[in-house]
Motif scaffolding. Structure first.
Motif: not given
Length: 326
Positions: A260-280
């Motif tokens: 776990t040392k030095g691990l960091e990831t940034v994920v861009a998320v797009r979703c609908s108003p209902t919370g449905t995941l459109l893309s990641a």
């Protein structure tokens, strides 16, 4: 009564005294012939006259001149009495008739004895045939009884086999029915889940359409960043507690057994108003592709995203994912 053929031809029993009766009959016939012959010869013959000579012995003396002797008179044979002859003839005939009658009686006795012996032999044969027929009948009855018992046993065995097959079939039917019921329940549950998901998708699309229709809404620049496994810090469009909701949800789906040392990831998320995941998508990687894939899977598994206090999910935001500090 059934007739039964014998192995050897039927022979009458041998009579006793047959030779004696035959000799007796032959003797009677010979005596009868002799009586007849003598009777006829006696009637036809004539008795001859009797002649006799007398001789006298005298001393030797001078032979005188013999005086003439008168001729000897021969007495004639007494005449035969015709009545006595008839009586004698009748007596002979009577004797002959008696002899013939006795011979006839003897023959009748012999015939009667022979008939009785034959009748007795026939009775014995009839009894033997009846006994054989009765024995055969008993044997046939026993064979039929045995055959009926065998048929009953076979029928019982068939019934038992049929019952076992029916029981197996019932068990199979019950198992198939249970499996069908289970499959039907699973199918109904899947249909229900699919229906619920479809309803949620419809709601998400409806909210997304509503958000897209708003003229002054623009949240593409919002950035969410918190420390920990999942983060969510919103800009002005999210409430203060929304980031914690996102962090808890993503953390529940993160699986990482490595370093776990030095691990960091940034994920861009797009979703609908209902919370449905459109893309990641991964916007910035950690340099460890396995960790980046685990982080992306955790975000994808968090579909749908939690709703904010206003009942809607942000259209887009970023999630910074770090391994848990333990």
């Amino acid at each position: 009564m059934k007739s039964q053929k014998s192995t050897y031809p039927l022979q009458p029993p041998r009579e006793r005294g047959t030779t004696r009766a035959f000799l007796f009959a032959l003797l009677m016939h010979v005596l009868l012939g002799l009586f007849l012959y003598h009777g006829i010869h006696w009637q036809n013959s004539t008795p001859a006259g009797a002649e006799a000579e007398l001789w006298t012995e005298t001393p030797e003396q001078p032979t005188p001149t013999p005086a003439p002797t008168p001729p000897v008179q021969v007495a004639p044979a007494p005449p035969v009495n015709q009545e006595e002859a008839d009586i004698a003839l009748q007596e002979k005939k009577r004797q002959q008739q008696e002899a013939a009658r006795e011979a006839q009686l003897a023959e009748q006795q012999r015939q009667k004895l022979l008939a009785e012996q034959q009748a007795q032999a026939k009775r014995q044969q009839d009894l033997a045939r009846e006994a054989a027929a009765e024995k055969l009948k008993q044997q046939q009855a026993q064979a039929e009884k045995l055959r009926q018992q065998q048929l009953a046993e076979q029928q019982k065995l068939k019934e038992e086999q049929l019952k076992q097959e029916q029981l197996k079939q019932q068990q199979l039917d019950a198992q198939k029915k249970a499996e069908a019921d289970k499959a039907a329940k699973i199918k109904a549950l899947a249909q229900q889940q699919a229906k619920q998901k479809q309803q949620l998708d419809q709601e998400r699309r409806a909210r997304l359409a509503q958000l897209q229709g708003l003229a002054g809404e623009s949240t593409s620049g919002n950035g969410l960043a918190t420390s920990g496994t999942g983060s969510g810090s919103g800009g002005t469009a999210t409430s203060p507690g929304y980031a914690d909701k996102v962090r808890r949800l993503v953390r529940s789906h993160l699986v990482w057994p490595g370093d776990t040392k030095g691990l960091e990831t940034v994920v861009a998320v797009r979703c609908s108003p209902t919370g449905t995941l459109l893309s990641a998508t991964i916007e910035r990687g950690s340099g460890n592709s396995q960790w980046d894939d685990a982080a992306l899977r955790a975000v994808q598994a968090s579909d749908p995203m939690p709703l904010d206090t206003n009942g809607r999910a942000p259209a887009s935001f970023k999630v910074t994912i770090r391994p848990s500090a333990g």
